[in-house]
Write a protein that holds these residues in place. Structure first.
Motif, PDB file in Angstrom:
ATOM      1  N   ARG A   1       1.036  -1.210   0.086  1.00 10.34           N
ATOM      2  CA  ARG A   1      -0.019  -0.012  -0.084  1.00 10.34           C
ATOM      3  C   ARG A   1       1.018   1.111  -0.264  1.00 10.34           C
ATOM      4  O   ARG A   1       1.667   1.389   1.023  1.00 10.34           O
ATOM      5  CB  ARG A   1      -0.920  -0.128   1.132  1.00 10.34           C
ATOM      6  N   TYR A   2       0.841   1.966  -1.082  1.00  7.77           N
ATOM      7  CA  TYR A   2       1.755   3.347  -1.189  1.00  7.77           C
ATOM      8  C   TYR A   2       0.731   4.450  -0.938  1.00  7.77           C
ATOM      9  O   TYR A   2       0.261   4.913  -1.803  1.00  7.77           O
ATOM     10  CB  TYR A   2       2.315   3.191  -2.415  1.00  7.77           C
ATOM     11  N   THR A   3       0.557   4.760  -0.010  1.00  7.27           N
ATOM     12  CA  THR A   3      -0.268   6.272   0.602  1.00  7.27           C
ATOM     13  C   THR A   3       0.606   7.066   1.251  1.00  7.27           C
ATOM     14  O   THR A   3       1.660   6.766   1.985  1.00  7.27           O
ATOM     15  CB  THR A   3      -1.401   5.773   1.120  1.00  7.27           C
ATOM     16  N   SER A   4      -0.016   7.953   1.592  1.00  7.51           N
ATOM     17  CA  SER A   4       0.854   9.037   2.648  1.00  7.51           C
ATOM     18  C   SER A   4       0.774   8.490   4.036  1.00  7.51           C
ATOM     19  O   SER A   4       1.706   9.034   4.887  1.00  7.51           O
ATOM     20  CB  SER A   4      -0.211  10.234   2.896  1.00  7.51           C
ATOM     21  N   ALA A   5       0.254   7.443   4.404  1.00  9.54           N
ATOM     22  CA  ALA A   5       0.245   6.780   5.729  1.00  9.54           C
ATOM     23  C   ALA A   5       1.504   5.677   5.606  1.00  9.54           C
ATOM     24  O   ALA A   5       1.668   5.515   6.798  1.00  9.54           O
ATOM     25  CB  ALA A   5      -1.118   6.110   6.009  1.00  9.54           C
ATOM     26  N   SER A   6       1.867   5.444   4.524  1.00  8.36           N
ATOM     27  CA  SER A   6       2.939   4.593   4.447  1.00  8.36           C
ATOM     28  C   SER A   6       4.298   4.996   4.984  1.00  8.36           C
ATOM     29  O   SER A   6       4.673   6.227   4.593  1.00  8.36           O
ATOM     30  CB  SER A   6       3.346   4.097   3.013  1.00  8.36           C
TER      31      SER A   6
ATOM     32  N   GLU B   1       3.901  -8.455   2.520  1.00  4.93           N
ATOM     33  CA  GLU B   1       3.433  -7.089   2.214  1.00  4.93           C
ATOM     34  C   GLU B   1       4.572  -6.165   2.598  1.00  4.93           C
ATOM     35  O   GLU B   1       5.110  -6.078   3.737  1.00  4.93           O
ATOM     36  CB  GLU B   1       2.392  -6.971   3.446  1.00  4.93           C
ATOM     37  N   MET B   2       4.885  -5.262   1.751  1.00  2.00           N
ATOM     38  CA  MET B   2       5.825  -4.128   1.687  1.00  2.00           C
ATOM     39  C   MET B   2       5.112  -3.197   2.223  1.00  2.00           C
ATOM     40  O   MET B   2       4.032  -2.558   1.654  1.00  2.00           O
ATOM     41  CB  MET B   2       6.468  -3.792   0.370  1.00  2.00           C
ATOM     42  N   ILE B   3       5.561  -2.743   3.389  1.00  2.00           N
ATOM     43  CA  ILE B   3       4.779  -1.558   4.155  1.00  2.00           C
ATOM     44  C   ILE B   3       5.567  -0.326   3.776  1.00  2.00           C
ATOM     45  O   ILE B   3       5.137   0.859   3.698  1.00  2.00           O
ATOM     46  CB  ILE B   3       4.878  -1.925   5.564  1.00  2.00           C
ATOM     47  N   CYS B   4       6.846  -0.194   3.991  1.00  2.00           N
ATOM     48  CA  CYS B   4       7.815   0.899   3.953  1.00  2.00           C
ATOM     49  C   CYS B   4       8.004   1.260   2.298  1.00  2.00           C
ATOM     50  O   CYS B   4       8.297   0.562   1.501  1.00  2.00           O
ATOM     51  CB  CYS B   4       9.012   0.673   4.438  1.00  2.00           C
ATOM     52  N   ARG B   5       7.938   2.625   2.174  1.00  2.00           N
ATOM     53  CA  ARG B   5       8.054   3.158   0.768  1.00  2.00           C
ATOM     54  C   ARG B   5       9.339   2.790   0.262  1.00  2.00           C
ATOM     55  O   ARG B   5       9.439   2.725  -0.965  1.00  2.00           O
ATOM     56  CB  ARG B   5       7.737   4.731   0.811  1.00  2.00           C
ATOM     57  N   TRP B   6      10.401   2.767   1.114  1.00  2.00           N
ATOM     58  CA  TRP B   6      11.665   2.719   0.469  1.00  2.00           C
ATOM     59  C   TRP B   6      11.927   1.402  -0.094  1.00  2.00           C
ATOM     60  O   TRP B   6      12.346   1.089  -0.883  1.00  2.00           O
ATOM     61  CB  TRP B   6      12.846   2.745   1.763  1.00  2.00           C
TER      62      TRP B   6
ATOM     63  N   THR C   1      -2.992   2.086  -4.249  1.00  2.00           N
ATOM     64  CA  THR C   1      -2.596   3.336  -3.986  1.00  2.00           C
ATOM     65  C   THR C   1      -4.021   4.099  -4.321  1.00  2.00           C
ATOM     66  O   THR C   1      -4.967   3.693  -4.655  1.00  2.00           O
ATOM     67  CB  THR C   1      -1.514   4.082  -4.644  1.00  2.00           C
ATOM     68  N   ASN C   2      -3.747   5.399  -4.218  1.00  2.00           N
ATOM     69  CA  ASN C   2      -5.025   6.466  -4.585  1.00  2.00           C
ATOM     70  C   ASN C   2      -4.633   7.534  -5.442  1.00  2.00           C
ATOM     71  O   ASN C   2      -3.572   7.431  -5.818  1.00  2.00           O
ATOM     72  CB  ASN C   2      -5.637   7.156  -3.380  1.00  2.00           C
ATOM     73  N   TYR C   3      -5.429   8.286  -6.185  1.00  2.17           N
ATOM     74  CA  TYR C   3      -5.426   8.989  -7.279  1.00  2.17           C
ATOM     75  C   TYR C   3      -4.396  10.223  -6.847  1.00  2.17           C
ATOM     76  O   TYR C   3      -3.485  10.405  -7.786  1.00  2.17           O
ATOM     77  CB  TYR C   3      -6.698   9.727  -7.582  1.00  2.17           C
TER      78      TYR C   3
END
Length: 196
Positions: A95-100, A152-157, A169-171
């Motif tokens: 999940r790649y969002t601002s919360a990640s 599950e990859m949680i970290c953006r890096w 993700t979201n738009y």
């Protein structure tokens, strides 16, 4: 179509079927749990090691809001965990969002404050999953909790370094990703995979 009518399954089942065909029989490497070390020595290094199956986005699942992203992550977690139980199926999602966690560019060995923050968050997520798992809750409830040690990859890096097979993700976040250089590797790796 109404709630519970199978809209998600109509795209998720064919997607997962195709991914399993591609990933079946390929050795599944152990994830590098970089956050699960002594915090005084923790350094970021990619979670997913290079293997015979190149890291690339095979699918982008896009929702208009983070609330919808979270709702669908539960279903995706349950499905991928079941598939990854087979030792010959190597699937990754994120999940790649601002919360990640893991904001900004990939950290260098000298950068520790952001890495420590991300490591603490990942440890907390892992502890929560373990505690809920040990409590004996139904499998459907367990899907509401992320397990950073099982595909599950949680970290953006981690996703920037080695894109997951499925990115949710979201738009708004996708728009940001397409404009920033720090996410270029996600799209470049995917482009190379498509060309091959």
């Amino acid at each position: 179509s109404g709630t519970g009518s199978g809209k998600t399954e109509s795209f998720l089942l064919p997607l997962l079927t195709q991914l399993v065909k591609e990933a079946k029989g390929i050795e599944k490497p152990e994830p590098n749990l970089w956050w699960d070390r002594d915090l005084t020595k923790v350094r970021w290094s990619p979670m997913r090691s290079p293997g015979p199956r190149p890291a690339a986005l095979r699918s982008l699942i896009l929702y208009p809001t983070n609330a919808l992203v979270e709702d669908q992550m539960t279903r995706l977690r349950l499905a991928i965990r079941s598939l990854r139980a087979d030792p010959g199926v190597d699937l990754w999602f994120g999940r790649y969002t601002s919360a990640s966690p893991g904001n900004g560019p990939l950290p260098t060995p000298k950068q520790t404050s952001n890495v420590h923050r991300a490591a603490q968050e990942l440890r907390s997520i892992g502890r929560d999953f373990f505690e809920v798992q040990q409590s004996g809750v139904p499998r459907s409830v367990l899907g509401q909790f992320a397990d950073p040690a099982d595909g599950e990859m949680i970290c953006r890096w981690d996703m920037q370094d080695s894109p997951p097979d499925i990115l949710v993700t979201n738009y708004t976040m996708l728009n940001i990703m397409l404009m920033r250089e720090i996410e270029d590797s996600i799209f470049n790796d995917t482009r190379q995979w498509l060309r091959s």
